[in-house]
Enzyme design. Structure first.
Site, PDB file in Angstrom:
ATOM      1  N   LYS A   1      -8.505  -3.514  -3.802  1.00 34.94           N
ATOM      2  CA  LYS A   1      -7.993  -2.356  -4.549  1.00 34.94           C
ATOM      3  C   LYS A   1      -8.923  -2.011  -5.719  1.00 34.94           C
ATOM      4  O   LYS A   1      -9.232  -0.853  -5.964  1.00 34.94           O
ATOM      5  CB  LYS A   1      -6.589  -2.648  -5.097  1.00 34.94           C
ATOM      6  CG  LYS A   1      -5.487  -2.388  -4.097  1.00 34.94           C
ATOM      7  CD  LYS A   1      -4.121  -2.509  -4.768  1.00 34.94           C
ATOM      8  CE  LYS A   1      -3.023  -2.449  -3.748  1.00 34.94           C
ATOM      9  NZ  LYS A   1      -1.718  -2.827  -4.271  1.00 34.94           N
TER      10      LYS A   1
ATOM     11  N   HIS B   1      -3.695  -6.007  31.116  1.00 34.23           N
ATOM     12  CA  HIS B   1      -4.856  -5.389  31.768  1.00 34.23           C
ATOM     13  C   HIS B   1      -5.991  -5.188  30.773  1.00 34.23           C
ATOM     14  O   HIS B   1      -6.924  -4.453  31.041  1.00 34.23           O
ATOM     15  CB  HIS B   1      -4.436  -4.070  32.415  1.00 34.23           C
ATOM     16  CG  HIS B   1      -3.332  -4.265  33.416  1.00 34.23           C
ATOM     17  ND1 HIS B   1      -3.561  -4.374  34.771  1.00 34.23           N
ATOM     18  CD2 HIS B   1      -2.001  -4.451  33.250  1.00 34.23           C
ATOM     19  CE1 HIS B   1      -2.404  -4.579  35.394  1.00 34.23           C
ATOM     20  NE2 HIS B   1      -1.446  -4.641  34.493  1.00 34.23           N
TER      21      HIS B   1
ATOM     22  N   GLU C   1       0.812 -11.217   5.041  1.00 33.08           N
ATOM     23  CA  GLU C   1       0.800 -11.191   3.570  1.00 33.08           C
ATOM     24  C   GLU C   1       1.497 -12.410   2.975  1.00 33.08           C
ATOM     25  O   GLU C   1       1.193 -12.821   1.869  1.00 33.08           O
ATOM     26  CB  GLU C   1       1.477  -9.913   3.044  1.00 33.08           C
ATOM     27  CG  GLU C   1       0.504  -8.764   2.882  1.00 33.08           C
ATOM     28  CD  GLU C   1       1.021  -7.607   2.024  1.00 33.08           C
ATOM     29  OE1 GLU C   1       2.231  -7.491   1.813  1.00 33.08           O
ATOM     30  OE2 GLU C   1       0.188  -6.804   1.586  1.00 33.08           O
TER      31      GLU C   1
HETATM   32  O1  PA5 Z   1       4.953  -6.132   1.100  1.00 34.67           O
HETATM   33  C1  PA5 Z   1       4.373  -5.792   0.098  1.00 34.67           C
HETATM   34  O2  PA5 Z   1       4.587  -6.306  -1.022  1.00 34.67           O
HETATM   35  C2  PA5 Z   1       3.353  -4.680   0.140  1.00 34.67           C
HETATM   36  O3  PA5 Z   1       3.060  -4.353   1.449  1.00 34.67           O
HETATM   37  C3  PA5 Z   1       3.881  -3.438  -0.574  1.00 34.67           C
HETATM   38  O4  PA5 Z   1       5.099  -3.079   0.014  1.00 34.67           O
HETATM   39  C4  PA5 Z   1       2.897  -2.275  -0.489  1.00 34.67           C
HETATM   40  O5  PA5 Z   1       1.639  -2.645  -0.976  1.00 34.67           O
HETATM   41  C5  PA5 Z   1       3.416  -1.065  -1.265  1.00 34.67           C
HETATM   42  O6  PA5 Z   1       3.554  -1.383  -2.622  1.00 34.67           O
HETATM   43  P1  PA5 Z   1       4.378  -0.465  -3.593  1.00 34.67           P
HETATM   44  O7  PA5 Z   1       5.814  -0.657  -3.327  1.00 34.67           O
HETATM   45  O8  PA5 Z   1       4.028  -0.905  -4.974  1.00 34.67           O
HETATM   46  O9  PA5 Z   1       3.965   0.961  -3.330  1.00 34.67           O
END
Ligand code: PA5
Length: 433
Positions: free
Chosen positions: A424, A306, A285
């Site tokens: 999303k 393996h 990310e």
């Molecule tokens: O690292 C990140 O920013 C994302 O993985 C969020 O943690 C994840 O999408 C969850 O988001 P939220 O805290 O709004 O539920």
């Protein structure tokens, strides 16, 4: 309790001169990092809120006393850090001794039913972690488990058994105000994937029985080590190759520039499998944007030797490997056998850990050696002295720090994730929101 980056198996692929030439980019990235927003995690280990930390410890003690299990809801950065630490320290037989179940991280009915079945006849608390409070998986899981909690305990007791970490404004915060649940406010300047040292990680980790003081101390060791000579009035990273986290960022960027497209995180300890899941999310990310970034993948050795081992040895030359090598994993001596039926007496008296480590070194050699009968997947080896709260704290901070530097060297923002919006929108459209 430090961590070392052994570069022996990548030195043939990336030269000293190349590292030296790229080092100023890491220095520039570090300077830039210190002026960015969303860097509340950077010096957190040295300045965290001690009163809040005590509140976490008190709440963890209450949950351990009044419940048999904690259900922790969250997805992505809101659960992987806690899951990584709890798994590492419970599965390795270290100090985690209280069950923490994770939910709200998929839309799977099977997984939900597993959690519901595990709660039968057990006393439980809910801990929901979501900055936005609108994340589909977490919100749905919370709705279902909240109803279960109220059914079991009634409104008043259910209220006491619900603990939330969220932003200071937003959907979940509004619910907190309305319902009167106990809440920890997530810092505005720390994103989900950098949040393991905030209450999001600390509460479930503390409930599981892990010593969070030691965990934070590990992060503080790492921060003190990687911020270079900041204490002496400058803010550099230290000399070339002196700073393992910066060196890791430099090496992986140089490999990318040489045409490598995938980085595989390998470990020889299955208890670290969720550390790899957390690492993939952190780097995936943070770096995968604007058409750039190494694809973060993971393997669990020796098991995956393996299966994927074939591909890594012999497949396309587009990969690098980063291997976590654990120093002390306990002593189990391989027994001798009278008739040596299986022909393994040559190993009798040696430890299983020694055999595991010989496999690690042999594979690093085989994967990184170019030639007619060898593969050519350069290896970096991260040497972790042991699996403990302190060393895991150090390791996770090491990755956060190097990930931010690496993303800035790559020329992308380490702290946003614009790519997740596209899917999303389509999911919500199909669901008819
Ligand atoms: O690292 C990140 O920013 C994302 O993985 C969020 O943690 C994840 O999408 C969850 O988001 P939220 O805290 O709004 O539920």
């Amino acid at each position: 309790m430090g961590l070392k980056l052994n570069t022996k198996y990548i030195d043939g692929f990336v030269s000293d001169a190349e590292v030296e030439a790229a080092w100023p980019e890491a220095e520039a990235a570090f300077s830039k990092l210190q002026g960015l927003n969303m860097t509340g995690w950077l010096d957190l280990p040295g300045r965290y809120d001690k009163a809040e930390f005590e509140r976490v410890l008190e709440m963890a003690a209450e949950i351990r006393e009044r419940a048999d299990v904690l259900v922790c809801l969250g997805i992505g950065g809101q659960y992987l850090g806690a899951k990584a630490v709890v798994s590492a320290l419970s599965e390795s037989g270290a100090d985690s001794d209280f069950p923490v179940l994770f939910a709200g991280n998929s839309l799977s009915t099977v997984e939900l039913n597993k959690v519901l079945a595990a709660l039968e006849g057990k006393d439980f608390y809910l801990n929901v972690n979501s900055k936005s409070g609108t994340t589909l998986e977490t919100s749905l899981g919370f709705r279902i488990l909240r109803q279960k909690l109220v059914e079991r305990y009634g409104e008043e007791e259910a209220r006491k058994r619900t603990i939330v970490s969220t932003d200071s404004v937003g959907t979940l915060h509004n619910m907190v105000v309305k319902e009167g649940w106990r809440v920890f406010i997530e810092p505005d300047d720390i994103g989900g994937r950098y949040s393991v040292f905030t209450t999001v990680g600390l509460l479930p980790i503390a409930v599981s029985g892990v010593d969070i003081r030691e965990f934070m101390a590990g992060a503080a060791d790492a921060w003190a080590e990687y911020r270079g000579d900041e204490g002496s009035g400058t803010s550099g990273l230290g000399g070339v190759r002196e700073n393992a986290a910066a060196l890791y960022a430099v090496l992986r960027n140089l490999c990318l520039r040489k045409g490598r497209t995938t980085e595989i995180l390998a470990s020889y300890e299955p208890s670290l499998n969720y550390v790899a899941e957390w690492w993939k999310q952190l780097f995936g990310e943070s770096e995968g944007k604007d058409g750039k970034g190494l694809f973060p993948a993971s393997v669990g050795y020796t098991t995956d030797l393996h299966s994927l081992g074939q591909y890594i040895q012999d497949g396309p030359r587009n990969m690098i490997e980063t291997v976590i090598r654990v120093g002390d994993t306990g002593e189990f001596v391989i027994p001798a056998e009278k008739d040596d039926m299986d022909g393994l007496n040559y190993l009798a008296g040696k430890t299983l850990a020694w055999a595991n480590d010989q496999a690690l070194l042999a594979v690093a050699e085989a994967h990184s050696t170019c030639g007619d009968d060898g593969g050519c997947t350069p290896n970096m080896i991260l040497e972790l002295p042991e699996i403990s709260a302190r060393s895991i704290g150090h390791l996770l901070y090491f990755f956060e720090f190097s990930c931010a530097l690496s993303a800035l060297m790559l020329g992308v923002d380490p702290f946003d994730q614009p790519g997740v919006e596209a899917y999303k929108a389509r999911v919500f459209e199909r669901l008819g929101r």
